[in-house]
Design an enzyme around this catalytic site. Structure first.
Site, mmCIF file in Angstrom:
data_model
loop_
_atom_site.group_PDB
_atom_site.id
_atom_site.type_symbol
_atom_site.label_atom_id
_atom_site.label_comp_id
_atom_site.label_asym_id
_atom_site.label_seq_id
_atom_site.Cartn_x
_atom_site.Cartn_y
_atom_site.Cartn_z
ATOM 1 N N ASP A 292 38.332 58.820 38.461
ATOM 2 C CA ASP A 292 37.587 58.321 39.619
ATOM 3 C C ASP A 292 36.124 58.730 39.519
ATOM 4 O OD1 ASP A 292 37.008 57.186 42.081
ATOM 5 O OD2 ASP A 292 37.779 58.867 43.233
ATOM 6 N N GLU A 326 29.332 55.784 45.711
ATOM 7 C CA GLU A 326 30.490 55.127 46.327
ATOM 8 C C GLU A 326 31.281 56.102 47.173
ATOM 9 O OE1 GLU A 326 34.736 54.085 46.717
ATOM 10 O OE2 GLU A 326 33.888 55.739 45.563
ATOM 11 N N ASP A 354 38.030 50.533 40.072
ATOM 12 C CA ASP A 354 37.936 51.830 40.760
ATOM 13 C C ASP A 354 39.311 52.278 41.238
ATOM 14 O OD1 ASP A 354 37.103 54.131 42.023
ATOM 15 O OD2 ASP A 354 36.342 53.115 43.796
#
Length: 467
Positions: A292, A326, A354
């Protein structure tokens, strides 16, 4: 290239459309998606990229020194890979310092527990907070509680995250993390500690962004490991008055400048039209940001590189966007949408990687209903890579999720996420969690998707915009 059975099947599928007014792809290009797949499955580039990012940069929290190091890393890598154009666009991002977080049960049975601060949380007073726990099964249960049940206590949201291939359990529990502090504070709580939004049984806490609301008192917010949540639940069965000692030194530090980093493969005949494939460059500061979203960065960069190296470029420009910030509120995605407002009408389709590095098993779209069947037929080469055709309700991924509201079609390349939330937002988000073969399969899928979309003659608009 020989006509393998899979090639013949693909040819037959395309053949059904060759008589249509708009041919999705030229006959001469039918084998290119298969060639892209084979090149991807034989390339180590994606793994080399995510290894480089996690080893040479590591954790890269938005607004930190490592964040800017990651931006420079991305620029250097994209330039070294020979993209036609590499540039960056400034993004104003919030800066937050994690500090120290520790907690222990004072009574009825003295024990330390493992916690981590939730992103954006304020600190406790220097002496910490010592108070009884008020446990709730979910955010919904907390909302139904009376003020008397909560006031002067530390709220504990004990909502268990279910394991699922789509990761849908996350959507059911994440509200407690993001909005729990607001509801708890409105009822007079001193702090909130949630069961980690994770599917693991490791004694590691999962961080993630939380929110405050203007006019509502800000209270400290933390997550505890799943085993510690189980421990407290068992203590509460023995004694309803469990007292927790909580200390946190996290703080907000204003704003800083980060960047969306962008690379392009210039289209051969429609260079002003964009096929966008993306990931986010930032990560939380606990692990090394491998799944991630180092994996996503590697996947879309490698897919773009495969298309860059084709002897004949596709019609449309393929734009690789590595978004900033993000994790702290889709800041890079929102900034991109605003900065590129005038050219969103030229964005043919967008997608984001993602969700780790599990194999892609399905592709969903969000396009005009009349275009959906033709688009599925156009995407037929992806089935040879294990990707089945899905539905027409895609969101596209976090940083592109706001684009459909502005009329941009999107796609979701669905990854197997059954173990994603074992590692998500923890110190366990490290390189060893990535399967190189699965990563290659992802690259193949994104390369095929981007190429097919860049060549497509199907009109995808208008899409239905939710009100």
């Amino acid at each position: 290239m020989k006509n393998t059975p899979s090639t013949l099947v693909i040819g037959l599928l395309f053949g059904s459309l060759l008589g249509c007014q708009h041919t999705p792809i030229e006959k001469s290009n039918l084998q290119i998606p298969q060639q892209l797949q084979q090149k991807a499955l034989n390339s180590n580039l994606a793994y080399e990229l995510v290894e480089s990012l996690t080893v040479e940069v590591g954790p890269r929290l938005a607004g930190s020194e490592k964040d800017l190091i990651a931006v420079q890393w991305a620029e250097n890598k994209l330039n070294s890979l020979g993209f036609d154009r590499v540039y960056k666009e400034a993004v104003q991002v919030p800066v937050w310092y994690r500090g120290e977080a520790k907690a222990s049960i004072l009574s009825p049975y003295s024990q330390p527990i493992v916690i981590t601060a939730l992103g954006g949380s304020i600190a406790t007073p220097k002496a910490g907070i010592q108070a009884s726990i008020a446990r709730f099964d979910s955010l919904a249960a907390l909302k139904l509680a009376s003020k008397a049940e909560v006031e002067g206590k530390i709220v504990f949201i004990d909502h268990v995250t279910e394991r699922h291939i789509t990761g849908k359990g996350y959507g059911k529990t994440v509200g407690g993390r993001s909005r729990g502090a607001i509801t708890a504070a409105e009822k007079g709580a001193l702090a909130i500690v949630i069961r980690s939004i994770g599917t693991d049984h490791d004694r590691m806490a999962h961080t993630g962004m939380m929110r405050y609301k203007e006019g509502v008192t800000k209270i400290p917010a933390a997550a505890m490991s799943n085993p510690d949540a189980d421990l407290i639940k068992l203590m509460l069965k023995r004694d309803p008055n469990v007292v927790l000692d909580l200390f946190m030194s996290s703080k907000r530090l204003g704003y800083a400048t980060s960047y969306n980093v962008i690379a392009e493969v210039t289209g051969s005949s429609k260079p002003d039209e964009i096929v966008l494939i993306s990931a986010h460059l930032d990560s939380w500061d606990e692990g090394t940001g491998a799944i991630d979203d180092g994996a996503g960065v590697a996947i879309v960069t490698s897919a773009g590189k495969l298309i860059q190296d084709l002897p004949i470029k596709p019609a449309r420009t393929v734009r690789v966007v590595l978004y900033a910030a993000e994790e702290v509120g889709l800041v890079g995605g929102k900034t991109y949408a605003k900065a590129h407002q005038d050219e969103l009408a030229k964005h043919y389709i967008a997608a984001e990687s993602d969700f780790g590095a599990g194999r892609i098993y399905q592709i969903d779209y969000r396009v005009n209903d009349k275009a959906f069947t033709a688009l599925q037929t156009l995407s037929a080469p992806m089935t040879h890579n294990g990707v089945v055709m899905g539905n027409n309700t895609a969101s596209g991924g976090p940083d592109v999720s706001m684009l459909p509201k502005q009329g941009v079609p999107v796609a979701s390349l669905r990854q197997d996420g059954r173990d994603y939330f074992d590692y998500h937002h923890t110190p366990n988000d490290t390189l060893d969690k990535i399967d190189p073969a699965a990563l290659q399969q992802n690259v193949a899928a994104y390369a095929q998707f981007a190429y097919l979309m860049a060549q497509s003659e199907i009109e995808l608009r208008p899409i239905e915009v939710a009100k």
